[in-house]
Write a protein that holds these residues in place. Structure first.
Motif, short mmCIF file in Angstrom:
data_model
loop_
_atom_site.label_atom_id
_atom_site.label_comp_id
_atom_site.label_asym_id
_atom_site.label_seq_id
_atom_site.Cartn_x
_atom_site.Cartn_y
_atom_site.Cartn_z
N MET A 1 -6.66 -1.57 50.66
CA MET A 1 -6.76 -0.62 49.54
C MET A 1 -6.63 -1.35 48.20
N ILE A 2 -5.56 -2.20 48.16
CA ILE A 2 -5.34 -2.96 46.93
C ILE A 2 -6.54 -3.84 46.62
N LYS A 3 -7.07 -4.44 47.69
CA LYS A 3 -8.20 -5.33 47.54
C LYS A 3 -9.41 -4.55 46.98
N LYS A 4 -9.58 -3.32 47.49
CA LYS A 4 -10.71 -2.50 47.08
C LYS A 4 -10.63 -2.16 45.59
N ILE A 5 -9.42 -1.77 45.19
CA ILE A 5 -9.25 -1.41 43.78
C ILE A 5 -9.52 -2.60 42.87
N SER A 6 -8.99 -3.78 43.29
CA SER A 6 -9.18 -4.93 42.41
C SER A 6 -10.65 -5.34 42.37
N MET A 7 -11.36 -5.12 43.50
CA MET A 7 -12.79 -5.43 43.50
C MET A 7 -13.53 -4.49 42.55
N GLU A 8 -13.14 -3.20 42.62
CA GLU A 8 -13.76 -2.22 41.73
C GLU A 8 -13.49 -2.58 40.27
N LYS A 9 -12.25 -2.98 40.02
CA LYS A 9 -11.86 -3.34 38.66
C LYS A 9 -12.64 -4.57 38.19
N PHE A 10 -12.78 -5.51 39.13
CA PHE A 10 -13.52 -6.73 38.81
C PHE A 10 -14.97 -6.38 38.44
N LEU A 11 -15.58 -5.51 39.28
CA LEU A 11 -16.98 -5.13 39.03
C LEU A 11 -17.11 -4.37 37.72
N SER A 12 -16.12 -3.49 37.45
CA SER A 12 -16.23 -2.71 36.22
C SER A 12 -16.04 -3.60 34.99
N THR A 13 -15.13 -4.58 35.10
CA THR A 13 -14.96 -5.52 33.98
C THR A 13 -16.23 -6.32 33.78
N LEU A 14 -16.81 -6.77 34.91
CA LEU A 14 -18.04 -7.56 34.84
C LEU A 14 -19.15 -6.74 34.19
N TRP A 15 -19.26 -5.46 34.61
CA TRP A 15 -20.31 -4.58 34.09
C TRP A 15 -20.12 -4.38 32.59
N ASN A 16 -18.87 -4.14 32.16
CA ASN A 16 -18.62 -3.89 30.75
C ASN A 16 -18.91 -5.11 29.90
N ALA A 17 -18.52 -6.27 30.42
CA ALA A 17 -18.67 -7.48 29.62
C ALA A 17 -20.09 -8.01 29.64
N ARG A 18 -20.78 -7.81 30.75
CA ARG A 18 -22.09 -8.46 30.90
C ARG A 18 -23.21 -7.44 31.17
N LYS A 19 -23.02 -6.22 30.68
CA LYS A 19 -23.97 -5.14 30.94
C LYS A 19 -25.41 -5.56 30.64
N THR A 20 -25.63 -6.02 29.40
CA THR A 20 -26.98 -6.33 28.97
C THR A 20 -27.59 -7.44 29.83
N GLN A 21 -26.80 -8.49 30.06
CA GLN A 21 -27.33 -9.61 30.84
C GLN A 21 -27.70 -9.16 32.24
N LEU A 22 -26.87 -8.30 32.83
CA LEU A 22 -27.16 -7.82 34.19
C LEU A 22 -28.45 -7.00 34.21
N VAL A 23 -28.61 -6.13 33.20
CA VAL A 23 -29.82 -5.30 33.15
C VAL A 23 -31.06 -6.18 33.00
N VAL A 24 -30.99 -7.15 32.08
CA VAL A 24 -32.15 -8.02 31.86
C VAL A 24 -32.47 -8.81 33.13
N THR A 25 -31.44 -9.27 33.82
CA THR A 25 -31.65 -10.01 35.08
C THR A 25 -32.34 -9.11 36.10
N LEU A 26 -31.87 -7.85 36.19
CA LEU A 26 -32.48 -6.92 37.14
C LEU A 26 -33.93 -6.62 36.79
N VAL A 27 -34.20 -6.48 35.48
CA VAL A 27 -35.59 -6.23 35.05
C VAL A 27 -36.48 -7.39 35.47
N LEU A 28 -36.00 -8.61 35.21
CA LEU A 28 -36.79 -9.79 35.58
C LEU A 28 -37.04 -9.81 37.09
N PHE A 29 -35.99 -9.57 37.83
CA PHE A 29 -36.10 -9.61 39.29
C PHE A 29 -37.05 -8.50 39.78
N GLY A 30 -36.89 -7.31 39.20
CA GLY A 30 -37.74 -6.17 39.58
C GLY A 30 -39.20 -6.44 39.32
#
Lengths: 343, 272
Positions: A1-30
């Protein structure tokens, strides 16, 4: 459970900090996936990637340093002319003295000088960057036209020389120009993210009054940014001439809109203060992939610009929504509750 | 009892196109002292701050800092002398992270200008904790400032005043536009700066904000210094009466005359 929460937190931090870069990467890949599905034969062939990586650097390299200018909240329209200027200087130097390193250095210095003039004009004249660089764009193009009489100069005779091969050749099918653009990207990324110069660029783009109040020499930083952009544009001009094997006066003009578009597609805000080198690099890759992909999928080349237009407008619409949201947030600034404040 | 002054502004005059914004102002601060600079709008408080921060140059007068005389100060002088100024206008970069904002303009660097990012983040986390900003969304130095409320943003500007080398923090109206709870945080913060033995010039038009934290009050009105009082001589009601009287008549009530520690005759003659 703890692991799950920290993974979610990690992903949400990553998304907040690198939102634009992730979207651009996905567009390129798509897009790559879409084109590869449309024409699996072409996209499983290494030659396709060879030509993609041959075309892309000329859009990517000017876009990388242009990112600095857009982060400042400004724009440069003169870099295609600076590309032509440096390419012309190189062609003149090499056709006179042979393919020397000195010729390359001279061409780079001239590019940096043109950038320096842009920076001085923008900071000292009070003209907006769009007007100032529109002027210098015509000026440098005029200088190149006058100097070359409108004629091209072939650089193919030097293609076996060491300087030519270092700048433009193939290493196991990979064009050196893409390696150079990765090198430029790394240098500019380090400067932007890990150096005080980059920190000041972001601050000036965010709030130039605050930057001045806090003692940042804003004019100096802006002039440095334009000089660096001139240097990098000059380098792009040299690579453009070596890629085609010829200098011609209009050599940079094709990249004006492409490189600006690459910056915006990469998530750099038109209003300044936000932007990444990674985003602009991928923006350049996306635009050149469209060119490659449309043709290899059997469509008419005219579709290239249609698709590019759609992508650019979409990117700018997303940006506009972000800017509007930001303005709304400023208007309806939530007040901190006593609980939040810890009192 | 007046102790050795760390900072003195002596006989400062500033005019703008013939209009006198500051008339022969003398303000001083001792080490570890909080001076409340109080006055209505247009009193010259912000002009004073801009003279100290080098935005304006005084027409006459000078500064004495640690015994050294300065005809004018620049932003870099202030940095070297350990004077930190929190301006009334926002000096934050809202699209940037908290840690970048805390070290805005005075980034910690290695040789050649490379940023000490980890150290700046660590110190920012310490500062945020020290400020008492406990809400989870604000505690990470990596959070972007625009996602935080006005109180937090003001807190960031104040955090800069807790600069590790600062001796004097000049805070220009730090509580303007803040809620009650946010204002309290700011005032607690001023006390924290004082506890660390640093000096503060706290500028406000609200005596109820100034009184609990200041040791001495300097009153400005229409560009002139009209009085200076020690907290021990005045209750908050006394101060309030003085200020209301000055705002209405330009004079303070006669019964407080003997408590005015300022003996500058020019000031008195302004309204006599």
């Amino acid at each position: 459970m703890i692991k799950k929460i920290s993974m979610e937190k990690f992903l949400s931090t990553l998304w907040n900090a690198r939102k634009t870069q992730l979207v651009v990467t996905l567009v390129l890949f798509g897009m790559w996936l879409a084109f590869a599905t449309a024409n699996p034969f072409a996209f499983t062939n290494i030659i396709t990637y060879g030509s993609w990586f041959l075309v892309a650097p000329l859009t990517i390299i000017p876009a990388l340093s242009l990112t600095y200018i857009v982060i400042l909240g400004q724009i440069d329209l003169s870099f295609p002319s600076v590309m032509a200027l440096s390419a012309w200087i190189l062609a003149k130097a090499w056709s006179g003295q042979g393919p020397t390193i000195e010729g390359v250095v001279l061409a780079l210095c001239v590019g940096a000088f043109a950038g320096l003039l842009n920076g001085i004009l923008v900071t000292k004249s009070g003209l907006s960057s769009i007007i100032a660089t529109l002027g210098t764009s015509f000026f440098w193009l005029g200088v190149v036209d006058l100097g070359s009489n409108g004629f091209g100069i072939s650089l193919s005779p030097f293609q076996n020389s060491v300087p030519f091969r270092v700048l433009m050749s193939n290493i196991m099918g990979v064009p050196t120009s893409i390696i150079w653009s990765i090198f430029v990207a790394i240098v500019l990324w380090v400067l932007l993210n890990h150096h005080v110069f980059g920190a000041h660029l972001y601050i000036i783009g965010n709030n130039i009054t605050a930057a001045r109040t806090l003692g940042i020499k804003t004019d100096r930083v802006i002039v440095y940014a334009y000089t660096l952009h001139g240097l990098v544009s000059g380098f792009a001009g040299i690579l453009a001439a070596l890629t085609t094997g010829t200098f011609y006066p209009g050599i940079g003009q094709a990249y004006l809109l492409l490189s600006i578009a690459a910056v915006f597609i990469g998530g750099t805000l038109v209003t300044g203060g936000v932007g990444t080198i990674y985003g602009s690099f991928l923006g350049g890759l996306i635009l050149s992939l469209i060119e490659m992909g449309v043709l290899s999928s059997g469509f008419s080349g005219y579709w290239t610009e249609v698709i590019e237009g759609v992508i650019i407008v979409t990117a700018l619409l997303v940006q506009w929504r972000l800017i509007l949201r930001e303005r709304r947030m400023k208007l309806q600034e939530p007040k901190m509750t006593a609980n939040e404040a810890g009192v | 009892m007046r102790t050795e002054k760390f900072f003195r502004a002596v006989d400062l005059v500033k005019t703008f196109e013939g209009i006198v914004a500051l008339k022969h102002i003398n303000i001083d601060v001792a080490q570890g002292e909080v001076v409340g600079l109080v006055g209505d709008n247009g009193a010259g408080k912000s002009t004073f701050v801009k003279l100290v921060s080098g935005v304006y140059r005084p027409d006459s007068g000078y500064f004495l800092i640690n015994g050294k005389k300065f005809e004018r100060l620049t932003i870099s002088d202030c940095q070297q002398l350990g004077i930190t100024i929190v301006h009334q206008e926002s000096t934050t970069a809202d699209k940037q992270t908290i840690w970048r904002n805390v070290f805005l303009g005075k980034e910690l660097t290695y040789p050649l200008g490379f940023l000490k990012i980890n150290e700046m983040k660590r110190r920012t986390a310490e500062l945020l904790e020290g400020l008492g900003f406990v809400a989870e969304r604000a505690t990470s130095p990596d959070n972007v400032l625009r996602n935080l409320s006005g109180g937090f943003r003001q807190g960031i500007q104040l955090a800069r005043a807790l600069d590790f080398t600062a001796n004097l923090a000049i805070l220009d109206e730090p509580t303007v536009g803040l809620s009650l709870a946010e204002s309290q945080i700011v005032l607690d913060f001023v006390s924290k700066i004082k506890e660390k033995g640093k000096s503060v010039i706290l500028i406000s038009h609200n005596i109820y904000h100034l009184y609990p934290v200041a040791d001495r009050f300097v009153i400005l009105d229409r560009g002139s210094k009209v009085g200076e009082f020690l907290k021990k001589d005045m209750t908050i009601d006394d101060m309030s009466r003085v200020l209301v009287s000055i705002a209405r008549t330009g004079h303070f009530p006669k019964e407080f005359e003997d408590k005015n520690i300022d003996s500058n005759p020019i000031v008195r003659s302004t309204y006599d």
